[in-house]
Design an enzyme around this catalytic site. Structure first.
Site, mmCIF file in Angstrom:
data_model
loop_
_atom_site.group_PDB
_atom_site.id
_atom_site.type_symbol
_atom_site.label_atom_id
_atom_site.label_comp_id
_atom_site.label_asym_id
_atom_site.label_seq_id
_atom_site.Cartn_x
_atom_site.Cartn_y
_atom_site.Cartn_z
ATOM 1 N N SER A 1 -0.068 -5.445 -6.202
ATOM 2 C CA SER A 1 -0.803 -4.324 -5.633
ATOM 3 C C SER A 1 -0.824 -3.149 -6.612
ATOM 4 O O SER A 1 -1.280 -3.281 -7.736
ATOM 5 C CB SER A 1 -0.197 -3.937 -4.275
ATOM 6 O OG SER A 1 -0.997 -2.982 -3.637
ATOM 7 N N ASP B 1 -7.579 -3.986 -2.762
ATOM 8 C CA ASP B 1 -7.453 -3.946 -1.307
ATOM 9 C C ASP B 1 -7.256 -2.516 -0.808
ATOM 10 O O ASP B 1 -7.409 -2.252 0.377
ATOM 11 C CB ASP B 1 -6.349 -4.876 -0.808
ATOM 12 C CG ASP B 1 -4.950 -4.468 -1.264
ATOM 13 O OD1 ASP B 1 -4.829 -3.627 -2.180
ATOM 14 O OD2 ASP B 1 -3.972 -5.011 -0.713
ATOM 15 N N ASP C 1 -7.323 -0.038 -6.279
ATOM 16 C CA ASP C 1 -6.095 -0.464 -6.955
ATOM 17 C C ASP C 1 -6.322 -1.822 -7.630
ATOM 18 O O ASP C 1 -7.407 -2.403 -7.516
ATOM 19 C CB ASP C 1 -4.912 -0.466 -5.992
ATOM 20 C CG ASP C 1 -5.007 -1.534 -4.922
ATOM 21 O OD1 ASP C 1 -6.097 -2.092 -4.715
ATOM 22 O OD2 ASP C 1 -3.978 -1.814 -4.267
ATOM 23 N N ASP D 1 -5.679 -4.983 -7.193
ATOM 24 C CA ASP D 1 -6.205 -6.144 -6.463
ATOM 25 C C ASP D 1 -7.291 -5.750 -5.467
ATOM 26 O O ASP D 1 -7.719 -6.566 -4.650
ATOM 27 C CB ASP D 1 -5.080 -6.916 -5.767
ATOM 28 C CG ASP D 1 -4.376 -6.113 -4.691
ATOM 29 O OD1 ASP D 1 -4.167 -4.904 -4.904
ATOM 30 O OD2 ASP D 1 -3.999 -6.683 -3.652
#
Length: 576
Positions: free
Chosen positions: A146, A309, A305, A307
């Site tokens: 993340s 999400d 960010d 990834d």
């Protein structure tokens, strides 16, 4: 086994990866680093695992990834042949070793006869969630840490509904992972052999097209975008992560033409070389976006960010100034627009519901209530929002309209079952276009919400306590607070104490049960409707303090926040 014995076992293992062996040899004179690398096994919990990349049982490496993957294989085998045949979808982000870890997972699953569907290149977490549902696999794996710093990576597991595993299934998976003891000897299958046996399939553009097609459902008012799509100026930075490819395409598909990429941060970079931390809630991460915004006169600045999400947003205030919004403020603006837009079109269902975490703002709840929409609170973790959506599909009791967590995670349409920054990107652009056509900025709109509903302010204070000693201190602090419950914060009396681990709510001496799964969270509701929550992080060596104040006056809210912070600091000082 003592950590030193574990270290020796790794160092002397005949088939140890050569790079990891070199790393261990370089540690020989650093006892502190060696102990931290081996004193425990990297924890696999409800959110999977996350840690620093390196050699050792307490690190992310090919062996800990194989252990997690073998545990998942055993978990799937326990569900029967049908589950095995469905296979596992696997995606990965731009971090160091992400692609290698994804393939190690696939090679481990292949030994158990479980097919893997691995993306050809990096993809966002929400597309992995979508792929699980689209391909009807038994599970999914996302290799990501993340928004953590560059030295981290992680392994997240998704269930067949596309959401992260709920507590019962997560506990079962964890027990399988922990049952895998000799992690240095886990068998894997060669990639070529796995492909020949149809146990390894590479995914590409077909899944992208399917996700982008589903993304069209996010747009509420296409005619508005037809009018404003060429006028709105958007600066977008994927912060060296996965957001560029789908983010750009999603905005273009929706009809937004004036999208300016922050070029220095547009391409994947595992070192995140232009920023200290790839966290879209940090103002420092927006430094280059601020510069670009001033150059082009942007209406909004958006960051995702690594990834993709989570989404951060900065809005234009006056002249060339931009203000970074909190996750709660972004969610408040989004739910306000979503409900207004659906009411205008006559498409707001009578059984509509918004879902949020227990540590998120109450302003979106007040907005939803005005529109006759129910709010449901769930524990922190988007899997609990996904679990509710699944329940609604089965019972037809509610229509999901929006879900969010204060930590910059949002979901508009449930074809994904995790937070989705690509969906949020499209929705934020649409709502900005709406208010621009009305002559307002998002900053103006937020002030109007405060004028209508009162001033709400929230803050999260994260305290990092590294290593074995830090973990011990966090546990001791939570135990102390349970034995010595605070009676006030900022000179305001605590009226309700909620202990989500004990699943109890105490109000004026009376106690009742909380109908949520157990979680290590304490929440204190104050006499003026402000609240404080305390929660150890499930993925990092941190304890988090959530502070929320509200009042008719913004000045009064600021005063309360300062007093709350002072009391929180006293608690932190005792813990250290």
């Amino acid at each position: 086994m003592e950590w030193s014995e574990s270290y020796e076992t790794w160092l002397n293992h005949p088939t140890l990866d050569s790079e990891l062996k070199k790393e261990l040899e370089s540690y020989q004179d650093n006892k502190t680093l060696l102990e931290d690398s081996f004193y425990t096994s990297l924890e696999f919990g409800t959110a999977g695992m996350r840690g620093v990349i390196g050699a050792g049982t307490n690190r992310m490496n090919i062996y800990t990834v194989r252990q997690a993957s073998k545990g998942l294989a055993l978990f799937i085998e326990n569900q029967g042949e049908d589950a095995k045949e469905k296979g596992v979808a696997i995606a990965y982000d731009s971090r160091h070793m992400s692609k290698e870890f994804a393939m190690e997972a696939a090679k481990t699953l292949a030994v158990h006869g479980i097919p893997s569907y691995v993306f050809e290149d990096l993809r966002p977490t929400p597309e992995l969630s979508f792929a699980v549902r689209h391909l009807k696999t038994a599970a999914g794996i996302m290799i990501t840490a993340s928004h953590n710093p560059a030295e981290y990576n992680g392994f997240k597991v998704y269930g067949e509904d596309g959401g992260q595993l709920p507590p019962k299934e997560a506990d079962e998976l964890t027990s399988f992972v922990r049952s895998v003891s000799d992690i240095l000897s886990i068998e894997t299958m060669d990639e070529t052999e796995a492909a020949e046996k149809e146990l390894l399939t590479i995914l590409g553009k077909d899944l992208d097209r399917a996700y982008l097609d589903a993304l069209k459902r996010v747009t509420i008012d296409p005619e508005l975008i037809n009018r404003q799509g060429r006028e709105l100026k958007i600066v977008f930075t994927p912060l060296h992560g996965t957001g560029k490819m789908l983010g750009e395409k999603a905005l273009q598909q929706a009809g937004f033409r004036n999208v300016f990429l922050v070029e220095e941060q547009a391409d994947p970079d595992p070192d995140f070389s232009t920023i200290k931390s790839p966290n879209p809630e940090d103002e420092a991460a927006f430094e280059l976006a601020f510069k670009k915004g001033r150059e082009v006169g942007a209406d909004i600045l958006i960051a995702t960010d690594p990834d993709a999400d989570r989404l951060g947003l900065a809005v234009r205030t006056a002249g060339e100034y931009y203000e970074l919004l909190s996750g709660n403020q972004i969610a408040s603006l989004m739910i306000d627009y979503i409900l207004k837009a659906h009411e205008k079109k006559g498409t707001l269902p009578s059984n509509s519901v918004m879902i949020k975490s227990i540590v998120s703002s109450e302003l979106p709840s007040a907005i939803a209530d005005k529109h006759g929409v129910e709010t449901m609170d769930v524990l922190t973790g988007f899997k609990f929002i996904a679990e509710k959506i699944k329940e609604f599909e089965e019972t037809h009791s509610h229509t999901f309209m929006f879900g969010f967590e204060e930590s910059y995670g949002y979901l508009v349409q449930p074809f994904v079952r995790d937070k989705d920054a690509i969906q949020a990107l499209v929705m934020v652009a649409e709502m900005t276009a709406f208010y621009k056509e009305e002559g307002y900025s998002l900053f103006d709109t937020l002030q109007e919400l405060y004028h209508e509903y009162g001033h709400y302010k929230e803050k999260t204070i994260s305290v990092t306590l590294e290593g074995q000693e830090g973990s011990k201190k966090i546990k001791e602090l939570m135990a102390h607070l349970r034995e010595n419950a605070p009676t006030e914060f900022g000179n305001i009396k605590v009226e309700v104490t909620e202990d989500f681990k004990k699943q109890t709510r105490a109000r004026f001496g009376d106690e009742e049960s909380i109908n949520l799964p157990p979680a290590d969270v304490l929440k204190y509701k104050l006499a003026d409707s402000s609240w404080i929550a305390i929660r150890p992080s499930g993925t990092e060596p941190k304890i988090k303090f959530y502070i929320a104040a509200n009042d008719d006056s913004g000045v009064e809210v600021e005063g309360k926040m300062k007093l709350f912070e002072q009391d929180i600091q006293k608690i932190v000082d005792k813990a250290k």
